[in-house]
Structure formats: structure tokens, C-alpha cells
Design a protein around this motif. Sequence first.
Motif, mmCIF file in Angstrom:
data_model
loop_
_atom_site.group_PDB
_atom_site.id
_atom_site.type_symbol
_atom_site.label_atom_id
_atom_site.label_comp_id
_atom_site.label_asym_id
_atom_site.label_seq_id
_atom_site.Cartn_x
_atom_site.Cartn_y
_atom_site.Cartn_z
ATOM 1 N N UNK A 110 19.467 -1.310 20.515
ATOM 2 C CA UNK A 110 19.121 -2.716 20.715
ATOM 3 C C UNK A 110 17.668 -2.978 20.352
ATOM 4 N N UNK A 111 16.774 -2.052 20.726
ATOM 5 C CA UNK A 111 15.354 -2.266 20.445
ATOM 6 C C UNK A 111 15.090 -2.318 18.946
ATOM 7 N N UNK A 112 15.871 -1.516 18.169
ATOM 8 C CA UNK A 112 15.681 -1.509 16.721
ATOM 9 C C UNK A 112 16.205 -2.802 16.099
ATOM 10 N N UNK A 113 17.311 -3.317 16.667
ATOM 11 C CA UNK A 113 17.835 -4.599 16.205
ATOM 12 C C UNK A 113 16.816 -5.707 16.452
ATOM 13 N N UNK A 114 16.183 -5.673 17.622
ATOM 14 C CA UNK A 114 15.182 -6.694 17.961
ATOM 15 C C UNK A 114 14.009 -6.656 16.980
ATOM 16 N N UNK A 115 13.570 -5.431 16.633
ATOM 17 C CA UNK A 115 12.475 -5.304 15.665
ATOM 18 C C UNK A 115 12.908 -5.860 14.313
ATOM 19 N N UNK A 116 14.153 -5.549 13.920
ATOM 20 C CA UNK A 116 14.670 -6.045 12.643
ATOM 21 C C UNK A 116 14.690 -7.564 12.578
ATOM 22 N N UNK A 117 15.079 -8.203 13.681
ATOM 23 C CA UNK A 117 15.111 -9.670 13.744
ATOM 24 C C UNK A 117 13.712 -10.246 13.586
#
Length: 216
Positions: A26-33
Motif C-alpha cells: 500500500x505504501x508503494x502505491x501511495x508513493x506512485x500516486x
Amino acid sequence: MSGGRSSSSRTSSARTGTPDQQGTPKWLEDIGVRLERDGFLLDKSGRISWKHPPISLLARDLSALSDSSGIVVELERIRRDLTADPHGAIGAAKQLIEATAKTALRELSIGIDKNAALPALVSTVQKALKLDAASAPDGPNGSKAVKKILSGSVNIAVGVAELRNQGFGSGHGQASAPSGLGVRHARLTVNAAVTWCELILDTLSDPAAPWRKATT
């Protein structure tokens, strides 16, 4: 102990989100966004790339100038705003032209009127560098074709300033925000500004430029 991965290794992999891990943390998805919002893409291997690659913005060594900070500041604003804030990029494009004109005039030891409007600055620096159609010397610089291009360069610089002054660029408060402004408008304006700035800086640094003969 078997040759398989230890529990600590598996835990480390789960925390860092290595490429062989199933799914995306989830944290990596947030960074991607967040990166995508700023004009970047984050792939599964953790590599960051431009979503829409920026144009080449005066990709040159400016160290020969006594002070290039005014130009550099506007370039950074353009890089930051080009895909995220077209309004801001157009304002910075106008300011890039102004910063380049003032920098060139300072390098030429020509006094700058602090209250001069951008069209006057553009005219002054192009005349000083023998880039105005009226004073272009013989040879390729004075050919009809080059004179047309030089006349067009003035219109480019003034057009960028007028677009910004009409409310499509940052720098003036508006009762109503401009509508319909997109990244393509910002790219057009920035490309136009960079074309003019390249002309000025190329001519300023050219040891064989005609303007140098007039000062010797």
C-alpha cells in the motif's frame, strides 16, 4: 538450517516490496500516486520516469555568464509546472524571456531600465546583438530569410508576454480563473520562449557573432 530463505529475509522482502513479491504494498502505491500527480511514473522495479518528458530547456553550460541565477530560477519553475500547472508554466516562460534579456544586457554592460516593459527589453537586446532586422549585417545574417526569422523572434517574445498578460499565465490575480488552458498551451508557450532565449544566448556566446565587430 535449510537452503531456503530465512524468516527474517522473508519479512524484509515483505516490507520493502521487492520485484518478486506478489502484489504491491500500500505504501508503494501511495508513493506512485503522488509521483504521478507530479508528472512521474513508478514502475514495478521501483524505477521513476517522466510521465510526459519535459522539453529540453536550454540544455547548456551557463557558467560563462557572470550570474545565471535569474535564468536558472525560471527554468526550475518551468520544469516544476510544465505538466502540473500550465498557468504557472506560462508565467515562468514570460519571466524566462525577461531574465534572459536582462542577463544579456548586463553581460553587454548596457544599463537596464527597471521599469522597462518586456517588448522594450526584447528590442534593446536584439539591437545590441545585431539581431534586429534593420541592423543585420551582410551575409547570412542579413539575408531576407534570416531577417524574416529575426522579425518573427520579436513577435515570439512579445506574444509570450501578451498571453501571460491576458490572464493565461501566473503573475496577475484574476476575478475568474482562465478556462480551457491545458498542457499543450504551456508547451507551446515554453517552446516559444526557449527558442528566443536560445537565440540570445547563442549569439551572446558566439566569438564570431557580428555584434562583436561593432565593439572592437
